[in-house]
Motif scaffolding. Structure first.
Motif, PDB file in Angstrom:
ATOM      1  N   ILE A  39     -60.209  95.686 -29.865  1.00  0.00           N
ATOM      2  CA  ILE A  39     -61.238  95.029 -29.053  1.00  0.00           C
ATOM      3  C   ILE A  39     -62.588  95.078 -29.745  1.00  0.00           C
ATOM      4  CG2 ILE A  39     -62.507  95.278 -26.901  1.00  0.00           C
ATOM      5  CD1 ILE A  39     -59.652  96.026 -25.768  1.00  0.00           C
ATOM      6  N   LEU A  42     -62.546  92.365 -32.079  1.00  0.00           N
ATOM      7  CA  LEU A  42     -62.679  91.084 -31.383  1.00  0.00           C
ATOM      8  C   LEU A  42     -64.144  90.756 -31.113  1.00  0.00           C
ATOM      9  CD1 LEU A  42     -61.063  88.828 -29.778  1.00  0.00           C
ATOM     10  CD2 LEU A  42     -61.419  90.252 -27.793  1.00  0.00           C
ATOM     11  N   TYR A  43     -64.873  91.733 -30.589  1.00  0.00           N
ATOM     12  CA  TYR A  43     -66.293  91.499 -30.286  1.00  0.00           C
ATOM     13  C   TYR A  43     -67.063  91.185 -31.561  1.00  0.00           C
ATOM     14  CZ  TYR A  43     -66.566  92.787 -25.362  1.00  0.00           C
ATOM     15  OH  TYR A  43     -66.454  92.799 -24.002  1.00  0.00           O
ATOM     16  N   PHE A  46     -66.379  87.793 -32.852  1.00  0.00           N
ATOM     17  CA  PHE A  46     -67.044  86.784 -32.026  1.00  0.00           C
ATOM     18  C   PHE A  46     -68.512  86.651 -32.422  1.00  0.00           C
ATOM     19  CE2 PHE A  46     -64.125  86.804 -28.081  1.00  0.00           C
ATOM     20  CZ  PHE A  46     -63.571  85.598 -28.479  1.00  0.00           C
ATOM     21  N   ASP A  66     -75.477  88.102 -34.254  1.00  0.00           N
ATOM     22  CA  ASP A  66     -75.903  88.526 -32.921  1.00  0.00           C
ATOM     23  C   ASP A  66     -75.840  90.055 -32.803  1.00  0.00           C
ATOM     24  OD1 ASP A  66     -76.456  88.759 -30.316  1.00  0.00           O
ATOM     25  OD2 ASP A  66     -74.762  87.604 -29.557  1.00  0.00           O
ATOM     26  N   LEU A  68     -76.282  92.002 -30.123  1.00  0.00           N
ATOM     27  CA  LEU A  68     -75.875  92.598 -28.842  1.00  0.00           C
ATOM     28  C   LEU A  68     -74.438  93.129 -28.852  1.00  0.00           C
ATOM     29  CD1 LEU A  68     -76.872  93.217 -25.994  1.00  0.00           C
ATOM     30  CD2 LEU A  68     -75.964  91.042 -25.268  1.00  0.00           C
ATOM     31  N   PRO A  69     -73.437  92.363 -29.350  1.00  0.00           N
ATOM     32  CA  PRO A  69     -72.081  92.909 -29.355  1.00  0.00           C
ATOM     33  C   PRO A  69     -71.963  94.196 -30.164  1.00  0.00           C
ATOM     34  CG  PRO A  69     -71.984  90.576 -29.696  1.00  0.00           C
ATOM     35  CD  PRO A  69     -73.423  90.940 -29.740  1.00  0.00           C
ATOM     36  N   LEU A  72     -73.128  96.905 -27.966  1.00  0.00           N
ATOM     37  CA  LEU A  72     -72.126  97.192 -26.928  1.00  0.00           C
ATOM     38  C   LEU A  72     -70.967  97.985 -27.502  1.00  0.00           C
ATOM     39  CD1 LEU A  72     -71.865  93.759 -25.071  1.00  0.00           C
ATOM     40  CD2 LEU A  72     -73.386  95.631 -24.585  1.00  0.00           C
ATOM     41  N   MET A  73     -70.564  97.633 -28.742  1.00  0.00           N
ATOM     42  CA  MET A  73     -69.382  98.273 -29.299  1.00  0.00           C
ATOM     43  C   MET A  73     -69.620  99.725 -29.663  1.00  0.00           C
ATOM     44  SD  MET A  73     -66.856  96.587 -28.913  1.00  0.00           S
ATOM     45  CE  MET A  73     -67.576  95.934 -27.432  1.00  0.00           C
ATOM     46  N   THR A  75     -71.348 101.692 -27.826  1.00  0.00           N
ATOM     47  CA  THR A  75     -71.090 102.347 -26.535  1.00  0.00           C
ATOM     48  C   THR A  75     -69.595 102.472 -26.279  1.00  0.00           C
ATOM     49  OG1 THR A  75     -73.005 101.069 -25.843  1.00  0.00           O
ATOM     50  CG2 THR A  75     -71.883 102.328 -24.172  1.00  0.00           C
ATOM     51  N   THR A  76     -68.862 101.391 -26.564  1.00  0.00           N
ATOM     52  CA  THR A  76     -67.414 101.428 -26.319  1.00  0.00           C
ATOM     53  C   THR A  76     -66.739 102.494 -27.168  1.00  0.00           C
ATOM     54  OG1 THR A  76     -67.562  99.058 -26.011  1.00  0.00           O
ATOM     55  CG2 THR A  76     -65.377  99.972 -26.159  1.00  0.00           C
ATOM     56  N   ILE A  79     -67.404 105.879 -25.638  1.00  0.00           N
ATOM     57  CA  ILE A  79     -66.582 106.096 -24.439  1.00  0.00           C
ATOM     58  C   ILE A  79     -65.135 106.360 -24.843  1.00  0.00           C
ATOM     59  CG2 ILE A  79     -65.657 104.967 -22.392  1.00  0.00           C
ATOM     60  CD1 ILE A  79     -68.340 103.531 -22.142  1.00  0.00           C
TER      61      ILE A  79
END
Lengths: 111, 528
Positions: A39, A42-43, A46, A66, A68-69, A72-73, A75-76, A79
Motif C-alpha cells: 500500500i 501504491l500511494y 500515485f 506531491d 502529501l502521500p 501520510l505514508m 504515518t502509516t 502505525i
C-alpha cells in the motif's frame, strides 16, 4: 495504468493470499507487513510523476512530486511498526501459553 | 470554536500525566478532567443551535491538505454518549485506576482517541485514530494475561489491521481521483464522479473495512472472542462504543458518497447479520458469549436502518445505537460483577442473582427490557422506527419479527440466573453510581426522545401516546411463541444448538470469508 500500481496491487493480493493460507502466526504478521508495504508503494506511485524531484529538494520547485502521500505514508509505516511490535509481543506470550505457533493447534488446545 | 480540541487533548494529557508522574490522587485528577470535558461538551451542545456544526483546520494549513476537525450534530451526539459511558467506567473501575497506573492510562488515553476519531473530518485522520483505537483496545483485551485473552487479542489486532489495509487502498483511489482527503470538499466534488468504476471500487473497499470494524455478517468472528476474553469494563466499552465506530464512519462516508446501488445489499447484509447473531446467541451457554452474539444481532438491526442513509432510517439507527449502548454496557458491567463474585460464567451455573442483590437485578431486568424492545423502554422506540424504515422491503419486514422472537428467546434464557437462592453480594457505592449513570439516560431515552429529535432536528412519531392494539397483540403472540420454543427446544438441548455452540472459524478461514465478502460486494455492484 502504471506498471507500479499493478505491481503494488498484486503484492497486496499476495499478502492477502498469505494471510488466508498460512497456518503460522509469525507468517501471518509477515503477510500483514507485505500488504502494508504494497500500500505504501501504491500511494507513492500515485503521487509520482515523470522526472519529478523529491519535495525536500531546495530551490527548484517546478517539477516536484506531491508531498502529501509521502507524509501520510510515514504515518502509516509508524502505525504498521507499532502493530507488528504489539503482535510479535503477544505471539511470544501465545507461544509461552500454548507451546505452538500454529493457528490450528492453538484452536484445538483451546477446545 | 477550537474548544472541541480540548476534548481530545485533555484526556490524553491527563493519561500521560498519571502515568509519568506517579501522583497520589490520580482518581481525583481523572474526575476533574472528566468534569471539564463534560462542561465543554455541554457548552458545545448549547452553542450548536440550528447550525450544522463547527469546523477548523489545525496548524493554519489550507483545507485541501490540512487536518480538519469538525464537530457536527451526529459527532456531538456520539461524543455525549461516549462521555456518559466513560463516566460510568471511571466509577466502575475507581479502585483499579487508583491502584493500577497502566489500566488508568490506557482507559483515559482511549477516551481522547475516541473523541478525536469522532471529530476527524478527513479520510486519513480517521484511519490514524481507528488504528490507535485498535492498538489500545488490544492491550485492554489482553489485560487479564491468560491464554485465551492473548489469543483473542491477537486475533482482534490482526483481523482489524487487515480491514484497515482495505480502507487505505480505497482512500488512495479517492485521493488520486479528487486530489484531496477532506470530506467536506469530497462531498462537493464526488457526486459528479459516481459513474466512475474506480470511485465505486473505493467505496466498496471502505465498506469492507468498516464491515470488519463493525462486525458485519461474514467477518464478525473476532467479536465474540474479544468480548468473551476482555475484562468486564473493556467488554462494555467494546460493545457499547468501539464496535459502533465502523457504523459511525459508514454514516459519515455515506453522506459523502450517497451510494445508490449498495443500499439494498447492505440492508440484506444487516438482516443476515442480525439473524445469524440471534441464532448463535440462542445456542450459547457462556453468559458473556451470549451478550456478545446479542451485540452482533443488534448491530445488524442498526446496519439495516443506517443503510437507508436518510430520513427515519438514519434516525432509527442512531437511536438504536444509543439505546443498545446503554443497555449492553449495563449488562456487561453487571455480568462482570457477577462473574467476579461467583467465579462462574455458565448460564446454568449462576443462580440466585435476585436474592444476592435486588438492586442490581432490577437494573439488569430494566436493561433486558430495553434490549427486547418492551413498550416504555428506549429499545421499543428505536426498533419501531427501524421497522418503519424497512417497511418497503417485504422479506426484511417479515424477518424482523423473527429477530424479535429470537431476542425474546435468549432473554428468557438469561432470566434463569435470577431464580434460586444466593448469597448476598456487597456492592460498593461507586459501582452503584456507575450503574445509575448508565440507567438514567437509558430510561429518559425510552420516555422522551427529545435529545434525538434535537440532534436530527426532526419530530419523531412514536406510539407511546396511543399504543396500537394490534401491536400489543402482536407482541403478546411473540412472547407466547418465544416461551414455547424456549421450553420445547432450547431447554431440551436440541442437537443443532450443540453444533452451533461448537462452531468455530480459524483465522485463515475468516480472512478467506473477508475476501468473499469483498467479491460479493463487487459482483453486486458491477454485475447485478
Amino acid at each position: 495504468m502504471d506498471f507500479r500500481i499493478i505491481m503494488s496491487l498484486l503484492t497486496a493480493a499476495l499478502g492477502l493470499y498469505g494471510l488466508a493460507m498460512s497456518k503460522n502466526i509469525i507468517k501471518s504478521i509477515i503477510c500483514l507487513q507485505i500488504m502494508e508495504s504494497a500500500i505504501v508503494l501504491l500511494y507513492l506511485s500515485f503521487a509520482d510523476k515523470k522526472n519529478g524531484i523529491s519535495p525536500i529538494h531546495p530551490g527548484n520547485l517546478t517539477n516536484m512530486v506531491d508531498p502529501l502521500p509521502q507524509a501520510l505514508m510515514i504515518t502509516t509505516i509508524i502505525i504498521g511498526s507499532a502493530i507488528s511490535a504489539l503482535a510479535l509481543m503477544i505471539s511470544i506470550k501465545i507461544y509461552h501459553h500454548y507451546e505452538t505457533l500454529n493457528w490450528q493447534e492453538i484452536m484445538e488446545k483451546d477446545g | 470554536m477550537t474548544q472541541t480540541l480540548f476534548l481530545i487533548f485533555l484526556p490524553i494529557i491527563t493519561a500521560v500525566t498519571i502515568y509519568s508522574f506517579k501522583l497520589k490522587h490520580i482518581e481525583k485528577l481523572v474526575l476533574i478532567m472528566q468534569s471539564s470535558i463534560t462542561f465543554i461538551i455541554l457548552d458545545t451542545y448549547t452553542k450548536i443551535g440550528h447550525s450544522q456544526g463547527f469546523a477548523f483546520v489545525l496548524g493554519g494549513y489550507s483545507k485541501v491538505s490540512g487536518i480538519e476537525l469538525k464537530m457536527d450534530r451526529i459527532a456531538l451526539a456520539f461524543s455525549i454518549l461516549a462521555i456518559i459511558i466513560w463516566w460510568a467506567l471511571i466509577f466502575y473501575n475507581y479502585a483499579k485506576i487508583k491502584n493500577d497506573l497502566r489500566f488508568g492510562f490506557f482507559l483515559i488515553f482511549l477516551e481522547g482517541v475516541f473523541l478525536g476519531f469522532l471529530q476527524a473530518n478527513d479520510f486519513f485522520t480517521i484511519f490514524v485514530f481507528i488504528e490507535l483505537m485498535t492498538i489500545i483496545s488490544t492491550i485492554l483485551i489482553v489485560y487479564k494475561r491468560d491464554s485465551y485473552s492473548f489469543r483473542a487479542g491477537f486475533y482482534y489486532l490482526l483481523f482489524n489491521s487487515i480491514g484497515m489495509m482495505f480502507y487505505l487502498i480505497g482512500v488512495a483511489v479517492i485521493y488520486q481521483s479528487i486530489g484531496t482527503l477532506n470530506m467536506t470538499l469530497a462531498k462537493e466534488i464526488l457526486p459528479s464522479m459516481f459513474s466512475n468504476p474506480f470511485i465505486q471500487m473505493s467505496y466498496i473497499f471502505i465498506i469492507v473495512s468498516m464491515g470488519v470494524k463493525s462486525a458485519f455478517f461474514p467477518v464478525y468472528n473476532w467479536l465474540p472472542k474479544a468480548h468473551g476474553a476482555a475484562p468486564a469494563a473493556v467488554s462494555a466499552l467494546l460493545s457499547g462504543l468501539l464496535v459502533k465506530s465502523g457504523l459511525y464512519v459508514f454514516i459519515k462516508i455515506g453522506s459523502v458518497f450517497q451510494p445508490w446501488l449498495l443500499k439494498e445489499y447492505l440492508l440484506y447484509i444487516g438482516l443476515i447479520t442480525s439473524l445469524s447473531g440471534t441464532i448463535f446467541a440462542i445456542a450459547q451457554k457462556d453468559i458473556k458469549q451470549l451478550l456478545a452474539f446479542s451485540s452482533i444481532s443488534q448491530i445488524g438491526i442498526m446496519l439495516m436502518a443506517i443503510s437507508r442513509l436518510s430520513g427515519y432510517g438514519l434516525v432509527g439507527g442512531v437511536y438504536h445505537i444509543f439505546s443498545h449502548a446503554f443497555a449492553k454496557s449495563l449488562l456487561f458491567l453487571t455480568v462482570g460483577l457477577i462473574i467476579n463474585k461467583t467465579n462462574k460464567r455458565r448460564l446454568n451455573e449462576i443462580r440466585g442473582v435476585y436474592e444476592s442483590s435486588p438492586f442490581m437485578s432490577i437494573i439488569m431486568i430494566l436493561s433486558l427490557f430495553s434490549l427486547i424492545g418492551l413498550p416504555l423502554f428506549s429499545g421499543y422506540i428505536s426498533k419501531d422506527i427501524v421497522k418503519y424504515s424497512v417497511k418497503d422491503f417485504g422479506i426484511a419486514y417479515l424477518l424482523f419479527s423473527f429477530i424479535n422472537i429470537g431476542t425474546l428467546i435468549y432473554t428468557l434464557k438469561f432470566f434463569q440466573i435470577f431464580k434460586g437462592k444466593g448469597t448476598k453480594y456487597n456492592i460498593n457505592i461507586k459501582t452503584k453510581i456507575s450503574f445509575l449513570i448508565l440507567l438514567i439516560p437509558a430510561l429518559i431515552l425510552g420516555l422522551n426522545p427529545t435529545f434525538i429529535e434535537n440532534i436530527f432536528m426532526i419530530k419523531i412519531d412514536y406510539f407511546f401516546g396511543n399504543p396500537n392494539i394490534i401491536m400489543i397483540f402482536e407482541y403478546f403472540i411473540f412472547v407466547v411463541l418465544a416461551i414455547f420454543i424456549n421450553k420445547n427446544y432450547v431447554e431440551k438441548e436440541h442437537k443443532i444448538l450443540y453444533k452451533l455452540r461448537h462452531f468455530n472459524l480459524s483465522f485463515e478461514n475468516s480472512v478467506f470469508l473477508l475476501v468473499i465478502f469483498l467479491f460479493s460486494l463487487i459482483s453486486f455492484n458491477f454485475i447485478i
